[in-house]
Scaffold this active site. Sequence first.
Site, short mmCIF file in Angstrom:
data_model
loop_
_atom_site.label_atom_id
_atom_site.label_comp_id
_atom_site.label_asym_id
_atom_site.label_seq_id
_atom_site.Cartn_x
_atom_site.Cartn_y
_atom_site.Cartn_z
CG HIS A 103 -57.05 -16.24 15.62
ND1 HIS A 103 -57.53 -17.11 16.54
CD2 HIS A 103 -57.98 -15.26 15.50
CE1 HIS A 103 -58.72 -16.69 16.98
NE2 HIS A 103 -59.01 -15.56 16.35
CG ASP A 106 -54.48 -18.97 17.17
OD1 ASP A 106 -54.32 -18.11 18.05
OD2 ASP A 106 -55.56 -19.18 16.59
CD GLU A 234 -67.02 -15.33 15.50
OE1 GLU A 234 -66.17 -15.91 14.79
OE2 GLU A 234 -66.99 -15.36 16.74
CD GLU A 270 -68.33 -17.39 20.11
OE1 GLU A 270 -67.39 -17.11 19.35
OE2 GLU A 270 -68.30 -17.23 21.34
CG HIS A 273 -69.88 -14.00 19.91
ND1 HIS A 273 -69.03 -13.81 18.85
CD2 HIS A 273 -69.09 -14.32 20.97
CE1 HIS A 273 -67.79 -14.01 19.25
NE2 HIS A 273 -67.80 -14.32 20.52
CG ASP A 298 -67.07 -19.84 16.07
OD1 ASP A 298 -66.77 -20.66 15.17
OD2 ASP A 298 -66.39 -18.83 16.32
CG ASP A 309 -67.12 -14.57 24.35
OD1 ASP A 309 -68.08 -15.34 24.27
OD2 ASP A 309 -66.30 -14.39 23.43
CG ASP A 311 -65.46 -18.27 24.24
OD1 ASP A 311 -66.57 -17.95 23.78
OD2 ASP A 311 -64.41 -17.69 23.90
CG ASP A 341 -64.45 -19.55 19.50
OD1 ASP A 341 -63.54 -19.66 20.32
OD2 ASP A 341 -64.69 -18.50 18.88
C1 XLS Z 1 -63.87 -13.99 20.04
C2 XLS Z 1 -64.18 -14.65 18.79
C3 XLS Z 1 -63.00 -15.19 18.00
C4 XLS Z 1 -63.38 -15.47 16.59
C5 XLS Z 1 -62.23 -15.63 15.67
O1 XLS Z 1 -64.71 -13.72 20.86
O2 XLS Z 1 -65.09 -15.66 19.07
O3 XLS Z 1 -62.47 -16.30 18.64
O4 XLS Z 1 -64.19 -16.61 16.47
O5 XLS Z 1 -61.43 -14.51 15.67
CA CA Z 2 -65.98 -17.17 17.70
CA CA Z 3 -66.33 -16.07 21.90
#
Ligand code: XLS
Ligand code: CA
Ligand code: CA
Length: 447
Positions: A103, A106, A234, A270, A273, A298, A309, A311, A341
Amino acid sequence: MTRYFPEVEGKIPYEGPASRSPLAFRWYDSERRIRGRRMADHLRFAVAYWHTFKGGGTDPFGPDSVYDRPWSRGSSELEIAENTLDAAFEFFEKLGIERYCFHDRDLAPEGSDVAVSARNLARLVRKAKAKQQETGVELLWGTANLFSHPRYTHGAATNPDPKVFAHAAAQVRRAIDATVTLGGSGYVFWGGREGYSSLINTDMRQEREQLASFLHLAVTYAKKRRFKGRFFLEPKAKEPTTHQYDFDVAHCLNFLREFDLLDHFEINVEANHATLATHSFHHELQAAADAGKLGSLDINSGIEGVGWDTDNFPFDLRECVCALLVVQTQGGLSHGGLNFDAKVRRGSFDTLDLFHAHVGAMDVFARALLIVERMRSDRVLGTAGKLVRERYAGYRRGIGKRIMSRNVTLPELEEYALRAGEPDLRSGRQELLESMLNDYLYCTTIE
Ligand code: XLS
Ligand code: CA
Ligand code: CA
């Protein structure tokens, strides 16, 4: 050169399945040829800059960072950003990973106004470009963080205040510039806070139209900047808002179609998600691929039943095989890739844990790729496999073929049904196929 990862000497080697070294690949052999392409080019792995270099192991009960990263120290935010970039490229090289994603925020800190923010980003982009040239590492995709700053509390493009919309537009403009300068092959739009927590104070129709305008503006700008990559949308069902507008793949496709954006976008799916939308990763990938819109992945995993989430890094071989079966069946990914991700757990605070996480997850996907290619050449599983093809064979001839070409009427079908009589019930053989899949996962020798 500062060495941020002294615990890893040189590049992580490929040692083959018999290796017991935690800092060696058992399956990921970047140069191995599969159907004429390098394994690395099939998988197109990327490190997620935000989790790996900016993450602090925070959670709602512990908002302070527990990771004491040496690159997060410095006399100014810009110095920290530069140190972080050095650490990132040292990590990419040692891991032998060829791509990364970021991003805007980042990479470079937000400034006191829009112009300072743009200057900060441009400075770090110059440095990133030099690093890319030096190492050969590429940018998979860039994006803008339109959700962390307090101004985005009620959304960015869907904010009731057009001033906020303008700030978001300024960020996207510069993030697209950064992506173009760094040769990124994709640009992601994830919905951030584009959604609502209550319809009582929300004009959903208005907000969705704002979002469509925003994406159209971005398409126009990217064309002007001669962006050669792809735009990816996404989906995410919920979090941070109660209802995110880009709920799942089907919602995204409908949104793109409704607002005449479909030609300009592919989907970035993702895994976690998918879980939040109560789908499987497999389902979401198939939904995107069936529409010819599976652009990028992702790769992470959620914890079933948790409801948010998490991750996690992906380690489940079956999940990886199902995901890659969809990707490989559609002929791979042209502009997208497999972006981690994913974040190490709060308790995994050593920098070494970052290597263990990536090495293990790259390995499980590499192994999955070999399994998928074996399954594909044996032609047994997946939509191109023998059993599934036979299930639908009736639609490739006779009345089925006429149904598919819409060259039949309801009365004609009624007549046909009368003549044909009651159909024979045929087993779907699900259990057989599940067991065959297990054979490929656990029994078939994969070399
Ligand atoms: C957040 C998202 C984010 C996107 C990019 O939940 O996964 O990380 O992939 O903005
Ligand atoms: Ca993501
Ligand atoms: Ca995520």
